[in-house]
Design a protein around this motif. Sequence first.
Motif, PDB file in Angstrom:
ATOM      1  N   THR A  17       0.811  -1.223   0.000  1.00 62.93           N
ATOM      2  CA  THR A  17       0.000   0.000   0.000  1.00 62.93           C
ATOM      3  C   THR A  17       0.839   1.266   0.000  1.00 62.93           C
ATOM      4  O   THR A  17       0.296   2.370  -0.109  1.00 62.93           O
ATOM      5  N   ARG A  18       2.169   1.116   0.109  1.00 67.19           N
ATOM      6  CA  ARG A  18       3.080   2.254   0.178  1.00 67.19           C
ATOM      7  C   ARG A  18       2.608   3.247   1.232  1.00 67.19           C
ATOM      8  O   ARG A  18       2.331   4.423   0.960  1.00 67.19           O
ATOM      9  N   SER A  19       2.535   2.729   2.454  1.00 66.24           N
ATOM     10  CA  SER A  19       2.074   3.533   3.577  1.00 66.24           C
ATOM     11  C   SER A  19       2.791   3.068   4.835  1.00 66.24           C
ATOM     12  O   SER A  19       3.490   2.044   4.828  1.00 66.24           O
ATOM     13  N   PHE A  20       2.615   3.815   5.924  1.00 65.92           N
ATOM     14  CA  PHE A  20       3.231   3.467   7.198  1.00 65.92           C
ATOM     15  C   PHE A  20       2.157   3.139   8.227  1.00 65.92           C
ATOM     16  O   PHE A  20       1.152   3.847   8.342  1.00 65.92           O
ATOM     17  N   VAL A  21       2.381   2.049   8.962  1.00 64.39           N
ATOM     18  CA  VAL A  21       1.469   1.628  10.022  1.00 64.39           C
ATOM     19  C   VAL A  21       2.310   1.354  11.273  1.00 64.39           C
ATOM     20  O   VAL A  21       3.371   0.724  11.193  1.00 64.39           O
ATOM     21  N   LYS A  22       1.831   1.804  12.444  1.00 63.84           N
ATOM     22  CA  LYS A  22       2.571   1.548  13.686  1.00 63.84           C
ATOM     23  C   LYS A  22       2.448   0.075  14.037  1.00 63.84           C
ATOM     24  O   LYS A  22       1.342  -0.459  14.200  1.00 63.84           O
ATOM     25  N   GLN A  23       3.601  -0.599  14.144  1.00 67.37           N
ATOM     26  CA  GLN A  23       3.600  -2.049  14.356  1.00 67.37           C
ATOM     27  C   GLN A  23       4.779  -2.457  15.233  1.00 67.37           C
ATOM     28  O   GLN A  23       5.723  -1.687  15.466  1.00 67.37           O
ATOM     29  N   ASN A  24       4.711  -3.696  15.679  1.00 64.50           N
ATOM     30  CA  ASN A  24       5.816  -4.352  16.362  1.00 64.50           C
ATOM     31  C   ASN A  24       6.391  -5.413  15.435  1.00 64.50           C
ATOM     32  O   ASN A  24       5.652  -6.056  14.682  1.00 64.50           O
ATOM     33  N   VAL A  25       7.690  -5.594  15.504  1.00 59.95           N
ATOM     34  CA  VAL A  25       8.375  -6.483  14.560  1.00 59.95           C
ATOM     35  C   VAL A  25       9.272  -7.444  15.327  1.00 59.95           C
ATOM     36  O   VAL A  25      10.058  -7.024  16.187  1.00 59.95           O
ATOM     37  N   LEU A 283       8.360  13.571  -6.218  1.00 62.68           N
ATOM     38  CA  LEU A 283       7.832  12.228  -6.012  1.00 62.68           C
ATOM     39  C   LEU A 283       7.478  12.029  -4.543  1.00 62.68           C
ATOM     40  O   LEU A 283       8.258  12.395  -3.655  1.00 62.68           O
ATOM     41  N   PRO A 284       6.315  11.459  -4.212  1.00 64.02           N
ATOM     42  CA  PRO A 284       6.005  11.157  -2.806  1.00 64.02           C
ATOM     43  C   PRO A 284       7.070  10.237  -2.216  1.00 64.02           C
ATOM     44  O   PRO A 284       7.534   9.311  -2.882  1.00 64.02           O
ATOM     45  N   ILE A 285       7.437  10.477  -0.972  1.00 64.68           N
ATOM     46  CA  ILE A 285       8.537   9.718  -0.394  1.00 64.68           C
ATOM     47  C   ILE A 285       8.208   8.234  -0.298  1.00 64.68           C
ATOM     48  O   ILE A 285       9.089   7.376  -0.440  1.00 64.68           O
ATOM     49  N   GLU A 286       6.934   7.905  -0.100  1.00 58.23           N
ATOM     50  CA  GLU A 286       6.561   6.483  -0.044  1.00 58.23           C
ATOM     51  C   GLU A 286       6.859   5.790  -1.369  1.00 58.23           C
ATOM     52  O   GLU A 286       7.299   4.638  -1.402  1.00 58.23           O
ATOM     53  N   ILE A 317      16.271  -0.145   7.809  1.00 55.28           N
ATOM     54  CA  ILE A 317      16.750   1.153   8.265  1.00 55.28           C
ATOM     55  C   ILE A 317      15.746   1.705   9.257  1.00 55.28           C
ATOM     56  O   ILE A 317      14.532   1.599   9.051  1.00 55.28           O
ATOM     57  N   LEU A 318      16.233   2.301  10.330  1.00 59.46           N
ATOM     58  CA  LEU A 318      15.396   3.071  11.247  1.00 59.46           C
ATOM     59  C   LEU A 318      15.667   4.549  11.005  1.00 59.46           C
ATOM     60  O   LEU A 318      16.809   5.011  11.092  1.00 59.46           O
ATOM     61  N   LEU A 319      14.605   5.279  10.649  1.00 60.08           N
ATOM     62  CA  LEU A 319      14.705   6.696  10.340  1.00 60.08           C
ATOM     63  C   LEU A 319      14.160   7.530  11.499  1.00 60.08           C
ATOM     64  O   LEU A 319      13.077   7.253  12.021  1.00 60.08           O
ATOM     65  N   ASP A 320      14.887   8.570  11.871  1.00 57.57           N
ATOM     66  CA  ASP A 320      14.397   9.527  12.860  1.00 57.57           C
ATOM     67  C   ASP A 320      13.380  10.475  12.240  1.00 57.57           C
ATOM     68  O   ASP A 320      12.415  10.873  12.875  1.00 57.57           O
ATOM     69  N   ASP A 321      13.651  10.853  11.006  1.00 57.06           N
ATOM     70  CA  ASP A 321      12.801  11.822  10.321  1.00 57.06           C
ATOM     71  C   ASP A 321      12.558  11.317   8.913  1.00 57.06           C
ATOM     72  O   ASP A 321      13.510  11.101   8.151  1.00 57.06           O
ATOM     73  N   LEU A 322      11.295  11.125   8.558  1.00 58.45           N
ATOM     74  CA  LEU A 322      10.969  10.569   7.241  1.00 58.45           C
ATOM     75  C   LEU A 322      11.235  11.574   6.136  1.00 58.45           C
ATOM     76  O   LEU A 322      11.866  11.238   5.119  1.00 58.45           O
TER      77      LEU A 322
END
Length: 578
Positions: A17-25, A283-286, A317-322
């Motif tokens: 979906t090219r989106s972000f969802v809060k999750q546990n991994v 371009l959208p970042i997603e 990668i863990l990003l601090d700022d998207l």
Amino acid sequence: MNADLIIKNAWVFQTPTRSFVKQNVAIKDNKFYYISPANIDYLSTNVIKAENQYLIPGLIDIHMHIESSMTTPTIFSEAVLRYGVTTIVADAHEMANVFGLDGLKELMAADTTLDIFHAIPSSVPSTTPELETTGGVIGLAEVAKLLQDPRVICLGEAMNFKGIAYEPDSLIAQIIDLCKKERPTMPMEGHIPKIYDQELADFLYSGISSDHTHQFPEQLLAKINAGLFIQFQNKSITPENMMVIHDNQLYDFACFITDDVMADDLLSGHLNANLLKAVQAGLPIEEAIYMTTYTPARRMSLLDRGMIAPGRIADFILLDDLAEFSINAVYKDGHPVYTKGEAIHYPEVIEEFPAEYFQSVHCRPLTPQDLLLAVKTDKEMVRCNIIQKQTVGTFTERVTKTIPVTNGILQIQEANIAQLIVMERYGKNGNIAHALMDQPLKKKGAIATTWAHDHHNLMVMGNDADSILLAQHELLKLQGGYVVVHDGQVVATCPLPIGGILSQAPIEELGADLKHVRQAMQNLGYENMNEIMSFSTLSLPVSPAIKVTDKGMMDTKSQTFYPLIFPEDGVLLHASID
């Protein structure tokens, strides 16, 4: 249930979906195991609380040349991991042009944290031995051996337009046929600059299905509709091109690659820089993330990576700022390889190359006599073919100028013309080719290099005889690299002692040397958005429109040589090709 690593409350990139969802991994045995918005009640001594951080797959660069960074795989690996690059597909045709299959094997033997897959160098040489001299050749026998190696996953950029489209018995056509026979589903990469319509169809009929060269918006959609997968290098990431992709929703038909990142540019970024540039271009970042992770993985059938999902390799990668793509940490196979603020950790053991790789430049020092362009003519002025470079990109054009002749010698300095010389450096034939350039420098000086794509012969250009001689002599002492001379003094050097194209110096040192070279070229008045690549591709005989090999000055489309002087006006007495 035990897990090796648990990441809590991260904004996880959802590839479909090219989106972000809060999750546990949860990560187990180097792979993603379970991803859920609910609490993951696994046992683990390693837990990351990732509130307000964004978790995305590791970046994948499917078309690049390690040698373009002038460094070796072990050093390159550590340099790019900090930018979130976890997988690359390397086309080592530079090393193969210098040392053949043996040189390629030396690079492939490197032990790196970065996952390095390989492309078969399809164009070694980029044209034919009749048009340029190289140190090595990759023929059918070499290709057959490489096809047996599981690390080899595609045919590298095929560049010989004439041989591919119109000469079924050419070496490149035979290589393509062999690949289709032995690996019928293997991607075959193309180098297709300024080729359209019927000629494009003639080229693509071979089975090649990608292009990474300079793209233009008016032809981009037509190329994709013709079946091409587009790989955007830096200079093609423009607002106009990104609009074509965005407006037509073509995210599955293109990706971002680096192709060539110089050592000094590697000090500040790699594929992450191209991703950010695409976002800045509209371009959208997603979508930009999608085109640097999933799309390239699918293009190369790297189906074990490229998204955050169970069973996929835990490269992330863990990003601090998207928005700023600010990297907090990079993980490879579920293990941390970079944390913000860390310096590069170079491995204690780096590649060992054969001793002869450090003594590979075998041509004689130039003499003042070599620089005198003797002409047989009865005219006081003769028309000459001249190379005119551009200030953006690597394309060149042919122009003509009338230059005076005095006592049988072409007076190029009076016409504000620089001399360009390419010398065969492998000890095979001693060729010396002469060409002329239209006002490439504003100050008196010279530039010399063995990092001359793709044949990597010795190339020197200047508007002052003493500077030309000094630059060439200094380059011989270094056994390869880059040298800049201003008014008879060496002002910058970048030693590349391994085959004349690589260095094992720390990337900070190598990058600083190259930055010094770049600044010195700018000070001489050499103008281009990428001075190093512009100069180094003056010798690339598959790049439009006029380039120089040790055999002469070539029309790269027709693969015929231009005489330096128009035949009806006179004859150059000591050029390799008249």
